[in-house]
Scaffold this active site. Structure first.
Site, mmCIF file in Angstrom:
data_model
loop_
_atom_site.group_PDB
_atom_site.id
_atom_site.type_symbol
_atom_site.label_atom_id
_atom_site.label_comp_id
_atom_site.label_asym_id
_atom_site.label_seq_id
_atom_site.Cartn_x
_atom_site.Cartn_y
_atom_site.Cartn_z
ATOM 1 N N LYS A 187 0.840 -1.215 0.000
ATOM 2 C CA LYS A 187 0.000 0.000 0.000
ATOM 3 C C LYS A 187 0.874 1.263 0.000
ATOM 4 O O LYS A 187 0.546 2.259 -0.654
ATOM 5 C CB LYS A 187 -0.937 -0.014 1.205
ATOM 6 C CG LYS A 187 -1.746 1.246 1.417
ATOM 7 C CD LYS A 187 -2.799 1.514 0.352
ATOM 8 C CE LYS A 187 -3.498 2.851 0.617
ATOM 9 N NZ LYS A 187 -4.529 3.175 -0.368
ATOM 10 N N LYS A 191 -0.093 11.499 5.401
ATOM 11 C CA LYS A 191 0.264 10.448 6.367
ATOM 12 C C LYS A 191 0.911 9.269 5.646
ATOM 13 O O LYS A 191 1.962 8.754 6.055
ATOM 14 C CB LYS A 191 -1.003 9.989 7.105
ATOM 15 C CG LYS A 191 -0.874 8.660 7.845
ATOM 16 C CD LYS A 191 -2.227 7.966 8.021
ATOM 17 C CE LYS A 191 -2.865 7.596 6.731
ATOM 18 N NZ LYS A 191 -3.877 6.588 6.698
HETATM 19 P P1 NAD Z 1 -12.708 8.795 7.125
HETATM 20 O O1 NAD Z 1 -12.128 9.814 8.048
HETATM 21 O O2 NAD Z 1 -13.776 9.220 6.179
HETATM 22 O O3 NAD Z 1 -13.280 7.550 7.974
HETATM 23 C C1 NAD Z 1 -12.765 7.121 9.193
HETATM 24 C C2 NAD Z 1 -13.936 6.906 10.144
HETATM 25 O O4 NAD Z 1 -13.437 6.357 11.371
HETATM 26 C C3 NAD Z 1 -14.672 8.197 10.504
HETATM 27 O O5 NAD Z 1 -16.063 8.011 10.257
HETATM 28 C C4 NAD Z 1 -14.388 8.409 11.986
HETATM 29 O O6 NAD Z 1 -15.491 8.973 12.687
HETATM 30 C C5 NAD Z 1 -14.126 6.990 12.436
HETATM 31 N N1 NAD Z 1 -13.260 6.903 13.619
HETATM 32 C C6 NAD Z 1 -12.099 7.532 13.831
HETATM 33 N N2 NAD Z 1 -11.568 7.153 15.012
HETATM 34 C C7 NAD Z 1 -12.435 6.256 15.535
HETATM 35 C C8 NAD Z 1 -12.442 5.503 16.735
HETATM 36 N N3 NAD Z 1 -11.452 5.618 17.618
HETATM 37 N N4 NAD Z 1 -13.481 4.669 16.939
HETATM 38 C C9 NAD Z 1 -14.491 4.550 16.046
HETATM 39 N N5 NAD Z 1 -14.531 5.239 14.885
HETATM 40 C C10 NAD Z 1 -13.514 6.086 14.659
HETATM 41 O O7 NAD Z 1 -11.465 8.171 6.344
HETATM 42 P P2 NAD Z 1 -11.498 7.274 5.002
HETATM 43 O O8 NAD Z 1 -11.267 8.163 3.834
HETATM 44 O O9 NAD Z 1 -12.669 6.360 5.042
HETATM 45 O O10 NAD Z 1 -10.136 6.443 5.194
HETATM 46 C C11 NAD Z 1 -10.018 5.359 6.108
HETATM 47 C C12 NAD Z 1 -8.676 4.677 5.882
HETATM 48 O O11 NAD Z 1 -8.606 4.196 4.535
HETATM 49 C C13 NAD Z 1 -7.457 5.593 6.071
HETATM 50 O O12 NAD Z 1 -6.408 4.869 6.640
HETATM 51 C C14 NAD Z 1 -7.122 6.020 4.648
HETATM 52 O O13 NAD Z 1 -5.757 6.362 4.519
HETATM 53 C C15 NAD Z 1 -7.480 4.750 3.879
HETATM 54 N N6 NAD Z 1 -7.875 4.935 2.465
HETATM 55 C C16 NAD Z 1 -8.659 5.992 2.075
HETATM 56 C C17 NAD Z 1 -9.022 6.118 0.735
HETATM 57 C C18 NAD Z 1 -9.869 7.274 0.242
HETATM 58 O O14 NAD Z 1 -9.896 7.526 -0.980
HETATM 59 N N7 NAD Z 1 -10.597 7.954 1.112
HETATM 60 C C19 NAD Z 1 -8.621 5.161 -0.195
HETATM 61 C C20 NAD Z 1 -7.866 4.070 0.234
HETATM 62 C C21 NAD Z 1 -7.497 3.960 1.569
#
Ligand code: NAD
Length: 296
Positions: free
Chosen positions: A173, A241
């Site tokens: 990744k 990050k």
């Molecule tokens: P996001 O911020 O939209 O979602 C994360 C969710 O986790 C939020 O709804 C938040 O309220 C919740 N959260 C945070 N801390 C928490 C806790 N302690 N307990 C319970 N819930 C909690 O982020 P995202 O875009 O969905 O990304 C999530 C992961 O996937 C990240 O590591 C990101 O790097 C990775 N990612 C994102 C994408 C993208 O295009 N958005 C693509 C591939 C990978």
């Protein structure tokens, strides 16, 4: 035959639609998110909204986490009220978040102590891939755990590959994020260059897509860049990050990543100036400014 109960923690931009796809595939899904609206959306789609991580871990056969960073994954997984403290032996934990390979190996070890299987299974494909269940999922961990996880992973992704032992999914990744960052920067430079020449950028993007310059960023992000729509998608702060993770991992083995390091600096500058919540394609605006061509 009993239905597998999948716990899902982190129902954000990616986790929300991924959990919806698990429901569509016929799994029982019990989910938790820190904020209430995301839990409510899961309930509206036919899932069960739990009141805590402990409630999810206590009943689920498989627990998927999709959280922003290692700090959140460690709190939810290793904390006193977390997954490992509450899961039954034999439970499988699949972490789809993007975190450092070393953090994934720590979680694997701690899970093994509790007889919980653990896979690092970060994803690529963005919010569109999450919605369409077409994600690429790069999986590190034991082969037996991978085989057991396959039905769950297949419900969320299209290209699902076991790449090696614990942590290697995250290493792949990190490479993915280096490549995507480079593509965003290259597409942004191409658009600014074309715009400065007064070329019809929409027509140019269409023809570029069919040649060797064609890539997923051009296909999925250039339209938003031309419309100046930087609604996330993948937030700059999350990609920032990830490039930190990639730079540390590159240094560890002496791999030279000069282009990646340059884009990492530019993304860092975007975050420092307060643009971290925008989509990573907003890198375009920095390239414009460097060219003396900010938004009029
Ligand atoms: P996001 O911020 O939209 O979602 C994360 C969710 O986790 C939020 O709804 C938040 O309220 C919740 N959260 C945070 N801390 C928490 C806790 N302690 N307990 C319970 N819930 C909690 O982020 P995202 O875009 O969905 O990304 C999530 C992961 O996937 C990240 O590591 C990101 O790097 C990775 N990612 C994102 C994408 C993208 O295009 N958005 C693509 C591939 C990978």
């Amino acid at each position: 035959m009993s239905t597998t109960t999948v716990g899902f923690i982190g129902l954000g931009i990616m986790g929300g639609p991924m959990a919806a796809n698990l429901l569509a595939a016929g799994f029982d899904v019990i989910g938790y998110n820190r904020s209430l609206p995301a839990r409510q959306r899961l309930a509206d789609r036919g899932g069960h909204a739990a009141a805590s991580v402990a409630e999810v871990a206590g009943v689920a056969d498989v627990v998927v986490t999709m959280l922003p960073d290692a700090e959140a994954v460690e709190a939810v997984t290793l904390g006193a009220d977390g997954i490992l403290a509450n899961a039954r032996p034999g439970t499988l934990h699949i972490d789809c978040s993007t975190i450092a390979p070393e953090a994934a190996r720590t979680i694997f070890g701690r899970a093994a102590d509790r007889e919980v299987g653990a896979l690092d299974a970060p994803v690529s494909g963005g919010d569109q891939g999450a919605a369409e269940a077409s994600l690429s999922i790069m999986v590190g961990g034991r082969e037996t755990d991978f085989r057991a996880a396959r039905p769950v992973l297949d419900a969320m992704g299209r290209t699902v590959v076991h790449v090696g032992p614990a942590g290697t999914g995250q290493t792949v990744k990190a490479a993915n994020q280096l490549v995507v960052a480079g593509m965003i920067q290259a597409v942004a430079e191409g658009i600014v260059f074309l715009d400065a020449h007064g070329v019809d950028t929409e027509a140019a993007v269409r023809v570029l897509s069919g040649g060797l310059a064609g890539n997923a960023v051009l296909d999925r992000k250039a339209g938003g860049m031309l419309r100046r729509d930087f609604t996330p998608g993948g937030r700059l702060e999350l990609h920032h990050k990830d490039l930190g993770i990639a730079q540390d991992a590159a240094r560890e083995v002496g791999a030279a990543i000069p282009a990646g390091a340059t884009v990492a600096q530019l993304m860092g500058a975007m975050v420092a100036r307060g643009d971290g919540a925008l989509d990573h394609s907003a890198l375009l605006t920095l390239v414009e400014e460097l060219s003396g061509r900010g938004e009029q």
